[in-house]
Design a protein around this motif. Structure first.
Motif, PDB file in Angstrom:
ATOM      1  N   GLY A 132       0.769  -1.160   0.128  1.00  0.00           N
ATOM      2  CA  GLY A 132      -0.110   0.014   0.048  1.00  0.00           C
ATOM      3  C   GLY A 132       0.833   1.371   0.022  1.00  0.00           C
ATOM      4  N   ALA A 133       0.090   2.357   0.091  1.00  0.00           N
ATOM      5  CA  ALA A 133       0.845   3.624  -0.230  1.00  0.00           C
ATOM      6  C   ALA A 133      -0.074   4.700   0.410  1.00  0.00           C
ATOM      7  CB  ALA A 133       1.284   4.246  -1.330  1.00  0.00           C
ATOM      8  N   GLN A 134       0.726   5.811   0.976  1.00  0.00           N
ATOM      9  CA  GLN A 134      -0.122   7.090   1.587  1.00  0.00           C
ATOM     10  C   GLN A 134       0.364   8.120   0.531  1.00  0.00           C
ATOM     11  OE1 GLN A 134      -2.229   7.065   3.899  1.00  0.00           O
ATOM     12  NE2 GLN A 134      -1.909   5.608   5.330  1.00  0.00           N
ATOM     13  N   GLY A 135      -0.795   9.150   0.509  1.00  0.00           N
ATOM     14  CA  GLY A 135      -0.481  10.488  -0.328  1.00  0.00           C
ATOM     15  C   GLY A 135      -0.386  10.196  -1.792  1.00  0.00           C
ATOM     16  N   TYR A 136       0.129  11.125  -2.378  1.00  0.00           N
ATOM     17  CA  TYR A 136       0.233  11.116  -3.571  1.00  0.00           C
ATOM     18  C   TYR A 136       1.097   9.819  -4.378  1.00  0.00           C
ATOM     19  CZ  TYR A 136      -1.278  16.180  -3.839  1.00  0.00           C
ATOM     20  OH  TYR A 136      -2.102  17.059  -3.762  1.00  0.00           O
ATOM     21  N   ALA A 137       1.945   9.398  -3.603  1.00  0.00           N
ATOM     22  CA  ALA A 137       2.469   8.340  -4.070  1.00  0.00           C
ATOM     23  C   ALA A 137       1.739   7.210  -4.620  1.00  0.00           C
ATOM     24  CB  ALA A 137       3.700   7.866  -3.008  1.00  0.00           C
ATOM     25  N   GLY A 138       0.636   7.087  -3.943  1.00  0.00           N
ATOM     26  CA  GLY A 138      -0.419   6.041  -4.554  1.00  0.00           C
ATOM     27  C   GLY A 138      -0.672   5.895  -5.763  1.00  0.00           C
ATOM     28  N   ASN A 139      -0.901   6.972  -6.269  1.00  0.00           N
ATOM     29  CA  ASN A 139      -1.227   7.434  -7.589  1.00  0.00           C
ATOM     30  C   ASN A 139      -0.293   6.957  -8.733  1.00  0.00           C
ATOM     31  OD1 ASN A 139      -2.553   9.897  -6.351  1.00  0.00           O
ATOM     32  ND2 ASN A 139      -3.482   9.966  -8.071  1.00  0.00           N
ATOM     33  N   PHE A 140       0.958   6.737  -8.178  1.00  0.00           N
ATOM     34  CA  PHE A 140       1.971   6.095  -9.248  1.00  0.00           C
ATOM     35  C   PHE A 140       2.428   4.621  -8.749  1.00  0.00           C
ATOM     36  CE2 PHE A 140       2.639  10.409 -11.095  1.00  0.00           C
ATOM     37  CZ  PHE A 140       2.521  11.384 -10.105  1.00  0.00           C
ATOM     38  N   VAL A 141       2.398   4.359  -7.302  1.00  0.00           N
ATOM     39  CA  VAL A 141       3.023   2.960  -7.053  1.00  0.00           C
ATOM     40  C   VAL A 141       2.030   1.788  -7.159  1.00  0.00           C
ATOM     41  CG1 VAL A 141       5.153   4.370  -5.964  1.00  0.00           C
ATOM     42  CG2 VAL A 141       3.018   3.329  -4.723  1.00  0.00           C
ATOM     43  N   LEU A 142       0.710   2.271  -6.773  1.00  0.00           N
ATOM     44  CA  LEU A 142      -0.150   1.348  -6.545  1.00  0.00           C
ATOM     45  C   LEU A 142      -0.374   0.076  -7.806  1.00  0.00           C
ATOM     46  CD1 LEU A 142      -3.007   2.973  -4.210  1.00  0.00           C
ATOM     47  CD2 LEU A 142      -1.259   1.004  -3.636  1.00  0.00           C
ATOM     48  N   SER A 143      -0.334   0.952  -9.032  1.00  0.00           N
ATOM     49  CA  SER A 143      -0.379   0.093 -10.230  1.00  0.00           C
ATOM     50  C   SER A 143       0.899  -0.701 -10.296  1.00  0.00           C
ATOM     51  CB  SER A 143      -0.491   1.010 -11.436  1.00  0.00           C
ATOM     52  OG  SER A 143       0.381   2.161 -11.496  1.00  0.00           O
ATOM     53  N   ILE A 144       2.079  -0.288  -9.783  1.00  0.00           N
ATOM     54  CA  ILE A 144       3.228  -1.019  -9.945  1.00  0.00           C
ATOM     55  C   ILE A 144       3.060  -2.033  -9.074  1.00  0.00           C
ATOM     56  CG2 ILE A 144       5.701  -1.222  -9.695  1.00  0.00           C
ATOM     57  CD1 ILE A 144       5.770   1.878 -10.435  1.00  0.00           C
ATOM     58  N   PHE A 145       2.691  -2.026  -7.788  1.00  0.00           N
ATOM     59  CA  PHE A 145       2.321  -3.153  -6.885  1.00  0.00           C
ATOM     60  C   PHE A 145       1.332  -4.302  -7.309  1.00  0.00           C
ATOM     61  CE2 PHE A 145       5.159  -1.907  -3.506  1.00  0.00           C
ATOM     62  CZ  PHE A 145       4.769  -0.871  -3.104  1.00  0.00           C
ATOM     63  N   ASP A 146      -0.046  -3.375  -8.006  1.00  0.00           N
ATOM     64  CA  ASP A 146      -0.753  -4.502  -8.448  1.00  0.00           C
ATOM     65  C   ASP A 146      -0.300  -5.474  -9.558  1.00  0.00           C
ATOM     66  OD1 ASP A 146      -3.566  -2.349  -8.327  1.00  0.00           O
ATOM     67  OD2 ASP A 146      -3.214  -3.988  -7.153  1.00  0.00           O
ATOM     68  N   LYS A 147       0.686  -4.773 -10.224  1.00  0.00           N
ATOM     69  CA  LYS A 147       0.981  -5.768 -11.413  1.00  0.00           C
ATOM     70  C   LYS A 147       2.257  -6.789 -10.848  1.00  0.00           C
ATOM     71  CE  LYS A 147       2.194  -5.761 -16.246  1.00  0.00           C
ATOM     72  NZ  LYS A 147       3.669  -5.777 -16.304  1.00  0.00           N
ATOM     73  N   GLU A 148       3.075  -6.160 -10.120  1.00  0.00           N
ATOM     74  CA  GLU A 148       4.190  -7.022  -9.745  1.00  0.00           C
ATOM     75  C   GLU A 148       4.348  -7.843  -8.329  1.00  0.00           C
ATOM     76  OE1 GLU A 148       6.778  -7.038 -11.626  1.00  0.00           O
ATOM     77  OE2 GLU A 148       6.489  -5.495 -13.064  1.00  0.00           O
ATOM     78  N   ALA A 158      11.017  -8.343  -3.558  1.00  0.00           N
ATOM     79  CA  ALA A 158      10.107  -7.046  -2.930  1.00  0.00           C
ATOM     80  C   ALA A 158      10.879  -5.718  -3.113  1.00  0.00           C
ATOM     81  CB  ALA A 158       9.817  -7.390  -1.651  1.00  0.00           C
ATOM     82  N   LEU A 159      12.078  -5.828  -2.898  1.00  0.00           N
ATOM     83  CA  LEU A 159      13.046  -4.637  -2.810  1.00  0.00           C
ATOM     84  C   LEU A 159      13.037  -3.976  -4.308  1.00  0.00           C
ATOM     85  CD1 LEU A 159      15.016  -2.756  -1.253  1.00  0.00           C
ATOM     86  CD2 LEU A 159      16.841  -4.242  -1.713  1.00  0.00           C
ATOM     87  N   LYS A 160      13.327  -5.071  -5.412  1.00  0.00           N
ATOM     88  CA  LYS A 160      13.293  -4.479  -6.641  1.00  0.00           C
ATOM     89  C   LYS A 160      12.002  -3.786  -7.032  1.00  0.00           C
ATOM     90  CE  LYS A 160      15.181  -6.673 -10.787  1.00  0.00           C
ATOM     91  NZ  LYS A 160      14.362  -7.543 -11.864  1.00  0.00           N
ATOM     92  N   VAL A 161      10.762  -4.322  -6.408  1.00  0.00           N
ATOM     93  CA  VAL A 161       9.446  -3.563  -6.726  1.00  0.00           C
ATOM     94  C   VAL A 161       9.722  -2.141  -6.146  1.00  0.00           C
ATOM     95  CG1 VAL A 161       7.180  -3.714  -6.450  1.00  0.00           C
ATOM     96  CG2 VAL A 161       8.381  -5.908  -7.134  1.00  0.00           C
ATOM     97  N   ILE A 162      10.085  -2.051  -4.820  1.00  0.00           N
ATOM     98  CA  ILE A 162      10.237  -0.946  -4.042  1.00  0.00           C
ATOM     99  C   ILE A 162      11.031   0.056  -4.900  1.00  0.00           C
ATOM    100  CG2 ILE A 162      11.086   0.288  -2.110  1.00  0.00           C
ATOM    101  CD1 ILE A 162       8.773  -1.105  -1.465  1.00  0.00           C
ATOM    102  N   GLU A 163      12.373  -0.308  -5.451  1.00  0.00           N
ATOM    103  CA  GLU A 163      12.931   0.550  -6.184  1.00  0.00           C
ATOM    104  C   GLU A 163      12.395   0.732  -7.635  1.00  0.00           C
ATOM    105  OE1 GLU A 163      16.658  -1.743  -6.002  1.00  0.00           O
ATOM    106  OE2 GLU A 163      17.179  -0.665  -4.530  1.00  0.00           O
ATOM    107  N   GLN A 164      11.480  -0.031  -8.134  1.00  0.00           N
ATOM    108  CA  GLN A 164      10.878   0.399  -9.231  1.00  0.00           C
ATOM    109  C   GLN A 164       9.793   1.535  -9.083  1.00  0.00           C
ATOM    110  OE1 GLN A 164       9.510  -3.482 -10.709  1.00  0.00           O
ATOM    111  NE2 GLN A 164       8.520  -2.215 -12.503  1.00  0.00           N
ATOM    112  N   CYS A 165       9.322   1.532  -7.663  1.00  0.00           N
ATOM    113  CA  CYS A 165       8.426   2.552  -7.405  1.00  0.00           C
ATOM    114  C   CYS A 165       9.155   3.881  -7.233  1.00  0.00           C
ATOM    115  CB  CYS A 165       7.562   2.244  -5.933  1.00  0.00           C
ATOM    116  SG  CYS A 165       6.424   0.886  -6.031  1.00  0.00           S
ATOM    117  N   ILE A 166      10.424   3.798  -6.649  1.00  0.00           N
ATOM    118  CA  ILE A 166      11.165   5.173  -6.186  1.00  0.00           C
ATOM    119  C   ILE A 166      11.483   5.575  -7.849  1.00  0.00           C
ATOM    120  CG2 ILE A 166      13.468   5.912  -5.359  1.00  0.00           C
ATOM    121  CD1 ILE A 166      13.067   3.762  -3.270  1.00  0.00           C
TER     122      ILE A 166
END
Lengths: 202, 249
Positions: A132-148, A158-166
């Motif tokens: 999950g995510a809090q704030g504006y970040a959710g608009n960008f990272v939730l779809s990445i989480f959903d996919k990966e 999991a760390l790779k996914v986090i770095e993708q989000c960043i």
């Protein structure tokens, strides 16, 4: 403007936040640690005004430590109980003087041997989540989480996914957040995985 | 001598004693006996119910055993009216903890709360202490089944087996020799044996005693059970049969 996001994996939770401390057009610092350690096996990634962030997290973490002290170290509250305690405090303050914080609480339940991640917002909503995510970040990272996201993914994945989000935030988010701090919580406790700038540099 | 220092609860005597607290403890030594026994798979509490007259309406469910929460119960020895106040406090505390943490309160925390409440009546306000001793029985995920005893001073301790109320010394000495990590069924019988001894002479009958057991069901939930007349009779009979074979040999 704070970016807070997290993901559970097999054996732990990863929490990540940006390290920017800013107000209006001014950046105060680029090395703020927005992930507060609560107990040996839990931590809270927080977003909101700095005063509320500090007030709320210190209040919760000190009360949790007091609880452990009072029980002579024999009772360690589970992440579930910690999250409910924190939520209860948010709920009590809500109709008096609310804490304007949105929180991701990550913890490792040493009794049940499972990682847990909780989403808590300033209206005292509480929900257990896998990522999950809090704030504006959710608009960008939730779809990445959903996919990966995969059930029982390993730490490296999991760390790779986090770095993708960043990376995504760096490219697409309007607000410049050059530094991120990443922490993991597993059976060995809370530890820093990496940071953009050392929070200890004063 | 002591008379001058014993009317105020909150004053030490020159010998360093709190006489009111000691008198409160004395009051309990005249109360109906309660036995508590920690078993491998549960807890047993047995108590003597002092039925003073046949005109008394029989209690609806229990006279001595009180449920504090889904996973905690207690037995009372002493002034029942005082006990009711403390039981209310304990139930409130357990309920508030559940509200705050969404988890059952650890038993020791609950006991400590009741005891701190009792202690404040030995230090503030000039009010007399509570004339109650409790046996707390409970289960939590941190320490499993636990048995605690508390007295009017606000002191508490954890026990494998203990007795409070009238003739508790006789009961405790019997437990010292006979307690051996029993199962719940064995503990029930041991409890009846202890009551037999403390009720000295008067044969144990199910009218005069209340048997309670706490166990876990197959889902890991706590089960509180006060034995029915038939179940209690079965235990009493088993104890009588065993003692008969003892004397025969």
């Amino acid at each position: 403007m704070d970016s807070v996001f997290g993901i559970t994996y097999k054996g732990g939770v990863i929490l990540a936040t940006d390290q920017t401390n800013a107000r209006s057009i001014l950046t105060y610092q680029h090395n703020l640690d927005k992930i507060t350690n609560l107990t040996s096996h839990s931590a809270m990634g927080v977003s909101g005004p700095n005063c509320d962030m500090v007030n709320f997290t210190e209040y919760i973490s000190k009360n949790l430590q007091l609880y452990e002290l009072s029980s002579h170290g024999t009772i360690k509250l589970s992440p579930y109980a910690q999250a409910n305690f924190a939520r209860n405090e948010l709920a009590k303050a809500l109709r008096k003087g609310p804490f304007q914080v949105n929180v991701l609480l990550g913890g490792y339940d040493t009794k049940k041997d499972v990682p847990e991640l909780y989403f808590m917002d300033y209206l005292a909503a509480l929900q257990k989540i896998k990522f999950g995510a809090q704030g504006y970040a959710g608009n960008f990272v939730l779809s990445i989480f959903d996919k990966e996201y995969r059930e029982d993914m390993e730490f490296e994945a999991a760390l790779k996914v986090i770095e993708q989000c960043i990376q995504e935030l760096h490219v697409r988010f309007l607000i410049n957040q050059p530094n991120f701090i990443i922490k993991k919580i597993d059976k060995d406790g809370v530890s820093v995985v990496k940071f953009g700038a050392d929070p200890a540099d004063t | 001598m002591a008379r001058r220092y014993d009317s105020s609860t909150t004053t030490f005597s020159p010998e360093g004693r709190l006489h009111q607290v000691e008198y409160a403890i004395e009051a309990i030594n005249n109360a109906g006996t309660c036995v508590g026994i920690l078993a491998k798979d549960g807890i047993v509490m047995a108590s003597e119910s002092r039925i003073t007259t046949g005109l008394l309406a029989p209690a609806k469910n229990s006279e001595k055993t009180y449920k504090l929460s889904s996973h905690a119960a207690c037995n009372v020895a002493g002034l029942t009216a005082d006990a009711n106040i403390l039981i209310d406090q304990a139930r409130l505390r357990a309920g508030r903890y559940l509200y705050e943490y969404q988890e059952a309160i650890p038993i020791e925390l609950l006991v400590e709360f009741v005891c701190n409440y009792k202690q404040s009546y030995t230090q503030y306000g000039g009010l007399r202490p509570f004339g109650v001793a409790f046996l707390f029985a409970g289960y939590d995920e941190y320490h499993g089944f636990q048995l605690y005893q508390s007295d009017p001073s606000g002191n508490y301790s954890g026990w494998k087996a203990t007795v409070i109320g009238a003739n508790n010394q006789a009961g405790k000495s019997l437990l010292k020799t006979e307690y051996e990590e029993p199962s719940v069924e064995e503990a029930l019988q041991l409890a009846v044996k202890v009551l037999n001894k403390t009720m000295d002479g008067t044969a144990a009958s199910t009218e005069k005693m209340e048997l309670f057991k706490m166990t876990l069901d197959k889902n890991g939930e706590c089960v509180h059970h006060i034995l029915t007349k038939e179940e209690a009779q079965a235990v009493v009979d088993a104890v009588a049969a065993e003692s008969k074979t003892d004397t025969d040999s």
